[in-house]
Design a protein around this motif. Structure first.
Motif, PDB file in Angstrom:
ATOM      1  N   GLY A 149       0.808  -1.217   0.000  1.00  0.00           N
ATOM      2  CA  GLY A 149       0.000   0.000   0.000  1.00  0.00           C
ATOM      3  C   GLY A 149       0.836   1.259   0.000  1.00  0.00           C
ATOM      4  N   SER A 150       2.093   1.166  -0.356  1.00  0.00           N
ATOM      5  CA  SER A 150       3.008   2.310  -0.500  1.00  0.00           C
ATOM      6  C   SER A 150       3.436   2.956   0.800  1.00  0.00           C
ATOM      7  CB  SER A 150       2.401   3.422  -1.373  1.00  0.00           C
ATOM      8  OG  SER A 150       2.274   2.991  -2.681  1.00  0.00           O
ATOM      9  N   MET A 151       2.698   2.697   1.891  1.00  0.00           N
ATOM     10  CA  MET A 151       2.990   3.522   3.074  1.00  0.00           C
ATOM     11  C   MET A 151       3.946   2.849   4.052  1.00  0.00           C
ATOM     12  SD  MET A 151       0.206   1.691   3.559  1.00  0.00           S
ATOM     13  CE  MET A 151      -1.335   2.473   3.199  1.00  0.00           C
ATOM     14  N   THR A 152       4.401   1.630   3.744  1.00  0.00           N
ATOM     15  CA  THR A 152       5.265   0.933   4.704  1.00  0.00           C
ATOM     16  C   THR A 152       6.556   1.711   4.953  1.00  0.00           C
ATOM     17  OG1 THR A 152       4.371  -1.112   3.839  1.00  0.00           O
ATOM     18  CG2 THR A 152       6.315  -1.301   5.210  1.00  0.00           C
ATOM     19  N   SER A 153       7.147   2.240   3.885  1.00  0.00           N
ATOM     20  CA  SER A 153       8.408   2.970   4.075  1.00  0.00           C
ATOM     21  C   SER A 153       8.186   4.146   5.001  1.00  0.00           C
ATOM     22  CB  SER A 153       8.948   3.477   2.737  1.00  0.00           C
ATOM     23  OG  SER A 153       9.341   2.412   1.942  1.00  0.00           O
ATOM     24  N   GLU A 154       7.155   4.935   4.700  1.00  0.00           N
ATOM     25  CA  GLU A 154       7.013   6.156   5.516  1.00  0.00           C
ATOM     26  C   GLU A 154       6.624   5.840   6.955  1.00  0.00           C
ATOM     27  OE1 GLU A 154       4.167   8.892   3.836  1.00  0.00           O
ATOM     28  OE2 GLU A 154       3.123   7.270   2.836  1.00  0.00           O
ATOM     29  N   ASN A 183      14.519  10.319  -0.344  1.00  0.00           N
ATOM     30  CA  ASN A 183      15.660   9.884  -1.146  1.00  0.00           C
ATOM     31  C   ASN A 183      15.211   9.908  -2.616  1.00  0.00           C
ATOM     32  OD1 ASN A 183      17.482   8.379  -2.682  1.00  0.00           O
ATOM     33  ND2 ASN A 183      18.060   7.108  -0.930  1.00  0.00           N
ATOM     34  N   PRO A 184      15.506  11.001  -3.324  1.00  0.00           N
ATOM     35  CA  PRO A 184      14.992  11.135  -4.692  1.00  0.00           C
ATOM     36  C   PRO A 184      15.434  10.005  -5.620  1.00  0.00           C
ATOM     37  CG  PRO A 184      15.856  13.222  -3.902  1.00  0.00           C
ATOM     38  CD  PRO A 184      16.231  12.205  -2.870  1.00  0.00           C
ATOM     39  N   ASP A 185      16.630   9.449  -5.425  1.00  0.00           N
ATOM     40  CA  ASP A 185      17.050   8.333  -6.293  1.00  0.00           C
ATOM     41  C   ASP A 185      16.074   7.165  -6.148  1.00  0.00           C
ATOM     42  OD1 ASP A 185      19.161   9.372  -7.587  1.00  0.00           O
ATOM     43  OD2 ASP A 185      20.709   8.208  -6.543  1.00  0.00           O
ATOM     44  N   ILE A 186      15.768   6.864  -4.899  1.00  0.00           N
ATOM     45  CA  ILE A 186      14.860   5.734  -4.656  1.00  0.00           C
ATOM     46  C   ILE A 186      13.466   6.062  -5.175  1.00  0.00           C
ATOM     47  CG2 ILE A 186      13.627   4.509  -2.804  1.00  0.00           C
ATOM     48  CD1 ILE A 186      16.276   4.271  -1.354  1.00  0.00           C
ATOM     49  N   ASP A 187      12.993   7.270  -4.907  1.00  0.00           N
ATOM     50  CA  ASP A 187      11.624   7.607  -5.331  1.00  0.00           C
ATOM     51  C   ASP A 187      11.502   7.642  -6.853  1.00  0.00           C
ATOM     52  OD1 ASP A 187      10.337   7.648  -2.879  1.00  0.00           O
ATOM     53  OD2 ASP A 187      11.082   9.642  -2.412  1.00  0.00           O
ATOM     54  N   ILE A 188      12.529   8.156  -7.524  1.00  0.00           N
ATOM     55  CA  ILE A 188      12.477   8.137  -8.996  1.00  0.00           C
ATOM     56  C   ILE A 188      12.453   6.686  -9.478  1.00  0.00           C
ATOM     57  CG2 ILE A 188      13.873   8.602 -11.075  1.00  0.00           C
ATOM     58  CD1 ILE A 188      13.824  11.421 -10.182  1.00  0.00           C
ATOM     59  N   GLU A 241       9.544   5.143 -11.852  1.00  0.00           N
ATOM     60  CA  GLU A 241       9.836   4.500 -13.147  1.00  0.00           C
ATOM     61  C   GLU A 241       9.390   3.038 -13.141  1.00  0.00           C
ATOM     62  OE1 GLU A 241      13.815   7.004 -14.524  1.00  0.00           O
ATOM     63  OE2 GLU A 241      14.056   5.248 -13.248  1.00  0.00           O
ATOM     64  N   GLY A 242       9.716   2.348 -12.050  1.00  0.00           N
ATOM     65  CA  GLY A 242       9.381   0.924 -11.968  1.00  0.00           C
ATOM     66  C   GLY A 242       7.878   0.704 -11.999  1.00  0.00           C
ATOM     67  N   ALA A 243       7.157   1.522 -11.236  1.00  0.00           N
ATOM     68  CA  ALA A 243       5.700   1.377 -11.183  1.00  0.00           C
ATOM     69  C   ALA A 243       5.093   1.684 -12.547  1.00  0.00           C
ATOM     70  CB  ALA A 243       5.127   2.329 -10.133  1.00  0.00           C
ATOM     71  N   PHE A 244       5.601   2.731 -13.172  1.00  0.00           N
ATOM     72  CA  PHE A 244       5.019   3.141 -14.457  1.00  0.00           C
ATOM     73  C   PHE A 244       5.232   2.058 -15.517  1.00  0.00           C
ATOM     74  CE2 PHE A 244       4.705   5.417 -18.451  1.00  0.00           C
ATOM     75  CZ  PHE A 244       3.559   6.180 -18.243  1.00  0.00           C
ATOM     76  N   LEU A 297       8.114  13.529   7.863  1.00  0.00           N
ATOM     77  CA  LEU A 297       9.213  14.410   7.457  1.00  0.00           C
ATOM     78  C   LEU A 297       8.926  15.057   6.102  1.00  0.00           C
ATOM     79  CD1 LEU A 297      12.047  12.055   8.719  1.00  0.00           C
ATOM     80  CD2 LEU A 297      11.556  14.333   9.625  1.00  0.00           C
ATOM     81  N   ARG A 298       7.692  15.437   5.901  1.00  0.00           N
ATOM     82  CA  ARG A 298       7.205  16.212   4.749  1.00  0.00           C
ATOM     83  C   ARG A 298       7.230  15.435   3.423  1.00  0.00           C
ATOM     84  NH1 ARG A 298      10.275  18.453   8.099  1.00  0.00           N
ATOM     85  NH2 ARG A 298      12.147  17.989   6.869  1.00  0.00           N
ATOM     86  N   SER A 299       7.368  14.099   3.521  1.00  0.00           N
ATOM     87  CA  SER A 299       7.470  13.305   2.291  1.00  0.00           C
ATOM     88  C   SER A 299       6.108  12.787   1.840  1.00  0.00           C
ATOM     89  CB  SER A 299       8.384  12.112   2.538  1.00  0.00           C
ATOM     90  OG  SER A 299       7.738  11.210   3.405  1.00  0.00           O
ATOM     91  N   LYS A 300       6.096  12.183   0.654  1.00  0.00           N
ATOM     92  CA  LYS A 300       4.929  11.437   0.179  1.00  0.00           C
ATOM     93  C   LYS A 300       5.391  10.088  -0.373  1.00  0.00           C
ATOM     94  CE  LYS A 300       1.625  15.090  -0.928  1.00  0.00           C
ATOM     95  NZ  LYS A 300       0.737  15.672  -1.944  1.00  0.00           N
ATOM     96  N   ALA A 301       4.449   9.160  -0.475  1.00  0.00           N
ATOM     97  CA  ALA A 301       4.781   7.816  -0.942  1.00  0.00           C
ATOM     98  C   ALA A 301       4.952   7.796  -2.461  1.00  0.00           C
ATOM     99  CB  ALA A 301       3.668   6.860  -0.547  1.00  0.00           C
ATOM    100  N   SER A 302       5.706   6.784  -2.935  1.00  0.00           N
ATOM    101  CA  SER A 302       5.964   6.734  -4.378  1.00  0.00           C
ATOM    102  C   SER A 302       5.774   5.353  -5.002  1.00  0.00           C
ATOM    103  CB  SER A 302       7.409   7.180  -4.650  1.00  0.00           C
ATOM    104  OG  SER A 302       8.297   6.345  -3.916  1.00  0.00           O
ATOM    105  N   GLY A 303       5.536   4.341  -4.198  1.00  0.00           N
ATOM    106  CA  GLY A 303       5.573   2.968  -4.721  1.00  0.00           C
ATOM    107  C   GLY A 303       4.444   2.601  -5.660  1.00  0.00           C
TER     108      GLY A 303
END
Ligand SMILES: Cc1cc2nc3c(=O)[nH]c(=O)nc-3n(C[C@H](O)[C@H](O)[C@H](O)COP(=O)(O)OP(=O)(O)OC[C@H]3O[C@@H](n4cnc5c(N)ncnc54)[C@H](O)[C@@H]3O)c2cc1C
Ligand code: FES
Ligand code: FES
Length: 1298
Positions: free
Chosen positions: A1067-1072, A1169-1174, A1178-1181, A1237-1243
């Motif tokens: 559900g994308s939220m595990t990391s956060e 971590n923008p590298d991970i989020d990008i 990309e992977g999801a898309f 910490l002001r982030s959003k999920a990306s998975g």
């Protein structure tokens, strides 16, 4: 249960042994004696099970995924001074085959580098570029690149891009991998990170400790040469003989001697990746040690190539001699579309033709290319040599004979030749229809007369080779006359009769249309510029795919580093070096058994008997377990879930359901057992296989929720000036995690120690407890990492966990239960498929008034992982409407129970509302981009579920993105292109996104411990690292919170000992949420440590502070239980927004398409971590692109059995499936006040925008329909595969003209 007596010494003995030195093989510079091994054992199995070199992974065992790639070197049999070096699939190559390759050396990932000895530059770069997420595919990519660089030290960008046609990565979306590999291209114009590396550095293998040149292998120069002299017997046991002749006469004699037995010649041995059930054979003759069979000569009659020449080498020779004949380039291009690099490196043209000889239905590309080129095949035996055309060869009695060589003639000056292969995916795919055309023309006045023509097809039916009637018709005709074209097409239409009864083939209509369309392409290509109308010229060329590129744009805050720092995953380096351990890499424990499921082949029946007699006689067989052997409850879904049986107790609910468990001393033997278990059934009923049948029979689960009613949708629709009704569908998606389902259980004095590849350890623990009948506390379950999961290992992983646990308990032995790819695809459910029916009312300007949607979702045979009611929250996407009625219907079918798959529910729900907006626009003849814009939410709007949107930014994002990527300008250009080109079209689409993130269903226990001795920090958390970068983000947050370096932090495997009761990872939220838990732990620790800190001088090093705290009796371990409360009215915690623009190119005649550009703008808050989020975006898309354009599950209509459980027929995206220009921007300066910490999920959210690719293709199709005056609305369901797309273009050969 049937069990075997305890394992003793195997009584298999090698009867015939000659020259012991012949049994040595060399791996990474070390010699190994294989005389006690089965020569048929695959190299991959040998590396992994015998040498324990587990960096080489396996998944498909059929040459289709590339994770098993190794590099093989050996002396060139015809030029011993030269070495042959190639990458190949170790899963297909038998170890016995190595013995015929002089001075061979197998190089595995372990030889390249390691964390301790230093990484090889390829390993380093792949990790640095974030090209490794779960890491399961990474060693295969590294070795494939190593193979390229060994052969071509200075590759071009194109070489690199072409190199990965055999490697699957489900996680990354490939862009980062390609960038990492392209960084080895010597180019001054590279924007890529890293620089060109000296070739010496690239070539050396740390393990071998010297460059992999021949000199390092001198020591075994004589030890592995094939047997010489009269006897070439290598091995004989259990009635199977393996020969290794070194001369052609020896081979002929062997063929004669064994002509009454079943004989297989072993060359690349890749055919078994396609035809797995061929055999059994009594005699195997490895032909690779015969130098005469490697000969290649170029003579006046053409290129003569002997049968040991691999496809890769043949392509090389054809290119080398391309100046001698124009056809050689055509054949080379065609053969480059056969299989993939590693298969072409091992497999030969002769083996390919023999496959066609044996299985006439085989869609051989080699056959088409040779037949159309007029090649001659020479077949020999001890007595004589005979020459045939490829078509004649199919009827030759090959018993006792050898396919010796092929002679490919040169094309005459007046001849023209071309060939085409249309396949379900651009790379590594079998053909739907291949065609080759060769014509001899004679100019007379202004005419071009056909002197002779050859028209060859494969993929039509088993016997169709030449379009004989059309060839005859064209004889003497003038090709510049339109009438000739029309006459030829009419004749061809009559004689092409595709077979229809194979559900694995594309439809007969499509294949027929391709046959006509490909001829049309060739015909037009023969005509000069002035003769063909400019518009029709577009038929002749194929879609050009330039080297792909991409831009990643993001912001970060250096003052907060390591938080927000773009950095590679912590374990990426272990992954690219092959050192990261997955469960199947764990060394077998003493006495360990391997378990595999026997699956039902019926869809709705009762089991009357399971006969395991034959299975128990397989060598190494230990037991066959049945439902009655299960000590506790027979369910892998513990209460409150509805029971789903581990092994059927009698009733069979779907074809693919596990009904018994075979246990043996190896996976190989367990699989052999599975194949011979005999199951009989009674009470067979016609299963419900399709959604339509389920709807018709009202086979529904109890309502999965009330649905949603807002306002008065019926009235709103009937009162609207405009209304539409429609239906559209979305298919299933296999998760395609590269690590298939697996679990290992070991009985201990404590209960059971379990290593599970599960996204939800707590559920697996409960399920095992229930199945065994022991308390949860007796089960210690852990997961270090998953080789991909995407939802497939949430609830479904409990099936293998229970299988392993039951077997381990019953047999009191450690058990590893693993599903091979086929079992996994048959036994486990996939993404739910849907039929959507809708009614919509709207104004003339496109403004929505009322929407009614019925969602029919196939849940398969269990409602446990239902998503259809839950996911209505995504139904509105970004669109405002006052009146909604949403009706969820959960269908009950005889298919595996479907389960969550990355962005479950949201992906299909957003697709249907986007379809509706597209439909509205088409109805009104308005631009869909403008219609969507008109309906967008604005800040403060209320959604149908009554949620306020206080931070809604979609309006701004939408207009900004349209402007930034020049949508208006590009639409103009597309319009002109489409007007100018009849047979190539372009389309552009935009999909915006609102994605609500819900925190309140997730709960995790996080623990942070500081070691007093050195200040290092250990974290255990409830989430599970499955490639999404969870561990790295958590470490970054911890480092930021405690003010210490990331490398002083260690993330421990997730276990139910340290993080009991934790919820599923998904559900994308595990990391956060785990970041939140760890942040809070750190705050607790800081609070405890601050009083001590205050007593120390400012700037006291961390280590000293920790020591002082310990002395002061501070508890250096903190725990935090994260379980956020629901937002008021059960609103989402926050929404993610995004806008994606995609542009597509389409070949109207074939349906082939490519996505030329994608621009994603995604709001990731303040990315941790923008590298991970990008990478996640990309992977999801790309996974979504696969869902919408490529991946199709095919079921047997009578039983519901999955018919395409492997890489041959199921096609996830490859590296050339991705957008050619792939740009991602993470929205800058977008802190999320509601996030961690002001982030959003990306998975998951970005995957919901992937349907934009389908819509871009749809717009291109609309342009094609416009040309035939049919530009009205049509639904385009997913997956829109090439055949569906071509059919939607309404191609009719009667429209073909010059
Ligand atoms: C993943 C994958 C994808 C593929 N995709 C395609 C594709 O897109 N298009 C396509 O056309 N093919 C495709 N193939 C088939 C591939 O081209 C063949 O597997 C390969 O060419 C076989 O060559 P080999 O040397 O490995 O044959 P082997 O497997 O060694 O032998 C195959 C058969 O040929 C016989 N044989 C071999 N050599 C001789 C000889 N000299 N004389 C007589 N009999 C002989 C053997 O007895 C055996 O029965 C694919 C295969 C795989 C594994
Ligand atoms: S395991 Fe060898 S290619 Fe898939
Ligand atoms: S990183 Fe490639 S499959 Fe996971």
């Amino acid at each position: 249960m049937e069990t075997a007596s305890p394992p003793g010494q195997s009584n298999d003995s090698v009867e015939d042994r000659t020259a012991a030195q012949r049994y040595m093989i060399q791996v990474n510079g070390v010699l190994h004696d294989v005389k006690n091994e089965d020569p048929l054992m695959s190299l991959a199995e040998y590396l992994r099970s015998v040498l324990h070199l587990c960096g080489t992974k396996t998944m498909c065992h059929e040459g289709g995924c590339g994770c098993c790639v190794v590099v093989l070197e050996y002396d060139n049999p015809t030029k011993p001074e030269k070495r042959i070096i190639k990458s190949m699939n170790s899963c297909l190559f038998p170890i016995g085959s190595l013995l015929s390759l002089k001075n061979h050396q197998v190089v595995t990932i372990e030889a390249l580098g390691s964390m301790k000895k230093g990484l090889h530059p390829i390993q380093q770069r792949l990790a640095d570029y974030n090209g490794s997420q779960c890491g399961f595919c990474s060693p295969g990519f590294v070795m494939q690149m190593f193979g390229l660089l060994k052969n071509k030290p200075s590759p071009s960008f194109q070489d690199v891009e072409d190199n990965f046609d055999g490697n699957v990565c489900r996680c990354t979306g490939y862009r980062s991998i390609l960038d990492a590999m392209k960084s080895f291209v010597k180019s001054t114009d590279t924007k890529l990170r890293g620089s060109f590396i000296d070739i010496e550095d690239l070539m050396s293998c740390t393990k071998i400790r010297r460059p992999c040149t021949r000199s390092s292998l001198g020591e075994i120069a004589s030890s592995t040469s094939p047997a010489e002299g009269t006897t070439s017997m290598l091995f004989s046991k259990d009635g199977l003989k393996w020969y290794q002749p070194t001369e052609l006469t020896q081979l002929y004699l062997l063929m004669q001697e064994h002509s009454s037995e079943t004989v297989k010649l072993v060359h690349g041995d890749t055919a078994k990746g396609v035809y797995k059930k061929d055999g059994p054979y009594q005699v195997l003759i490895d032909v690779k040690g015969i130098p005469d069979l490697y000969k290649v000569t170029m003579g006046p009659n053409g290129l003569k190539v002997f049968s040991n020449v691999t496809l890769s080498s043949l392509i090389g020779y054809l290119k080398q001699y391309s100046d001698q004949s124009l056809s050689y380039n055509v054949i080379a291009r065609h053969l480059l579309k056969v299989a993939n690099g590693p298969v072409r490196n091992a497999g030969g043209w002769a083996g390919n033709l023999m496959m066609k000889w044996k299985h006439h239905e085989f869609v051989s590309d080699v056959f088409v290319a040779f037949e159309v080129a007029g090649a001659k095949l020479t077949v020999g035996d001890i007595a004589e040599l005979n020459t045939y055309t490829p078509a004649q060869f199919l009827d030759v009695n090959m018993n006792g004979k050898v396919l010796l060589c092929v002679e490919i003639p040169k094309l005459a000056e007046s001849e023209r030749m071309n060939s085409y292969k249309i396949m379900p995916r651009m790379q590594n795919a079998h053909t739907y229809v291949s065609a080759g055309f060769r014509v001899q023309l004679k100019a007379l006045d202004k005419k071009q007369l056909v002197e002779s023509i050859s028209m060859v097809y494969t993929g039509i039916n088993e016997t169709f080779i030449h379009a004989v009637a059309t060839e005859k018709y064209l004889q003497g005709k003038d090709i510049t006359a339109n009438a000739t074209l029309q006459g030829a097409l009419t004749t061809l239409d009559k004689e092409i009769i595709p077979d229809e009864d194979n559900p694995l083939l594309a439809s007969a209509e499509y294949r027929k249309s391709l046959a006509l369309g490909l001829f049309y392409k060739f015909f037009l290509s023969l005509l000069s510029e002035g003769v063909v109308s400019p518009c029709n010229r577009s038929a002749t060329c194929s879609l050009e795919r330039p080297v792909s590129t991409g831009k990643q744009t993001f912001s970060s805050k250096p003052e907060e580093y390591p938080l927000t720092k773009p950095m590679p995953k912590l374990s990426a380096y272990k992954q690219t070096s092959g050192e990261a351990e997955f469960i199947n890499d764990l060394l077998p424990l003493p006495n360990e058994l391997f378990a595999m499921f026997v699956l039902s082949t019926e869809g709705s029946a009762t089991i009357s008997n399971i006969d395991s007699t034959a299975a128990m006689s397989v060598p190494g067989a230990a037991a066959v377990l049945k439902a009655s052997d299960i000590p506790g409850c027979n369910t892998f879904m513990p209460p409150p879930y509805e029971a789903e049986e581990i092994l059927s107790s009698g009733p069979v609910l779907y074809a693919g359901q596990p009904i018994a468990l075979c246990l043996a001393d190896s996976q190989h033997h367990a699989l052999e057992m599975v194949e011979v278990v005999k199951v009989t059934y009674q009470d067979q009923q016609p299963p419900i296989v399709t959604l339509d049948e389920a709807i018709e029979k009202k086979s529904f689960y109890p309502s999965p929720g009330k649905g949603l009613l807002v306002g008065h949708p019926e009235d709103a629709i009937s009162e609207s000036p405009c209304k539409i009704e429609g239906e559209v569908r979305a298919g299933e998606q296999y998760h395609f995690h590269m690590e298939t389902q697996i679990c290992r259980c070991m009985p201990t004095e404590d209960g059971l120690d379990v290593q599970a590849a599960s996204q939800w350890l707590d559920l697996a623990q409960q399920a095992i407890a229930c199945a065994i009948g022991i308390p949860a506390t007796d089960i210690n379950i852990s997961a270090k990492r998953l080789g991909g999961a995407y939802g497939g290992k949430a609830t479904r992983a409990s099936l293998v966990a229970c299988g392993a646990a039951v077997a381990a308990t019953v047999l009191c032995r450690p058990v590893r239960c693993i599903m091979d790819l086929s079992t996994n695809m048959k036994a486990v459910g996939k993404r739910h498929s849907y039929i959507f029916k809708y009614k919509v009312g709207f104004n003339e300007d496109g403004k929505l008034n009322g929407i009614i949607i019925t969602y029919y979702a196939d849940n398969g045979c269990s409602p446990n992982d239902n998503e259809v009611g839950e996911s209505l929250v995504f139904s509105d996407n970004v669109y405002k409407c006052q009146n909604w009625k949403l009706i969820p219907v959960a269908l009950k079918t005889n298919r595996a129970a479907h389960t969550w798959c990355r962005a479950p529910g949201s992906v299909p729900n957003i697709f249907v509302i986007e379809t509706i907006l597209e439909h509205v626009a088409k109805f009104l003849n308005l631009d869909p981009i403008a219609v969507k814009q008109k309906n967008l939410y604005v800040q403060g709007d209320i959604t149908p579920l009554g949620f306020n949107l206080p931070y809604c930014s979609i309006w701004d994002l939408y207009s900004t993105q349209l402007e930034k990527v020049d949508v208006a300008g590009r639409l103009q250009a597309i319009k002109k292109f489409n007007a100018d080109n009849r047979w190539k079209k372009k389309g552009l689409a935009v999909v915006p996104l609102k994605y609500g993130l819900y925190w309140s269903e997730s709960y995790y226990l996080c623990t942070v411990s500081i070691f007093a001795s050195d200040g290092s920090v250990m974290i255990s958390q409830g989430g599970i690292e499955s490639g999404q970068g969870l561990d790295t983000k958590v470490a970054q947050v911890c480092a930021y919170a405690l003010g210490i370096p990331v490398n002083s932090i260690s993330i421990k495997p997730t276990t139910t000992i340290s993080s009991p009761n934790s919820g599923p990872t998904g559900g994308s939220m595990t990391s956060e949420l785990n970041c939140l838990g760890v942040k809070n732990c750190c705050e607790i620790l800081k609070k405890r440590m601050d009083p001590v800190k205050d007593t120390l001088p400012p700037g006291t090093p961390w280590k000293d502070l920790v020591a002082a705290c310990f002395k002061a009796k501070v508890n250096l371990t903190a725990q935090y239980w994260v379980w956020p409360d629901a937002q008021p009215k059960r609103a989402p915690q926050y929404n993610s927004y995004g806008v994606t623009v995609a542009e597509a190119d389409l070949d109207v005649l074939t349906g082939e398409n490519q996505i030329s550009q994608v621009d994603i703008l995604f709001d990731c808050g303040e990315s941790m971590n923008p590298d991970i989020d990008i990478g996640q975006v990309e992977g999801a898309f790309v996974m979504g692109m696969g869902y919408w354009l490529l991946e199709k599950m095919i079921y047997d209509p009578s039983t519901g059995e999955v018919l395409n459980p492997g890489t041959w027929d199921y096609k996830p995206p490859f590296s050339k499936s991705i957008p050619i220009n792939f740009n991602i921007e993470l929205l800058k300066n977008a802190p999320n006040p509601m996030g961690v910490l002001r982030s959003k999920a990306s998975g998951e959210p970005p995957q919901c925008m992937s349907c934009v690719t389908l819509f871009a293709v749809k717009h291109a199709i609309e342009a094609a329909r416009q040309d035939v005056g049919k530009d009205t609305y049509f639904p385009l369901s997913g997956p829109a595969t090439v055949d569906v797309i071509q059919a939607s273009c309404l191609v009719d050969y009667k429209h073909f003209s010059i």
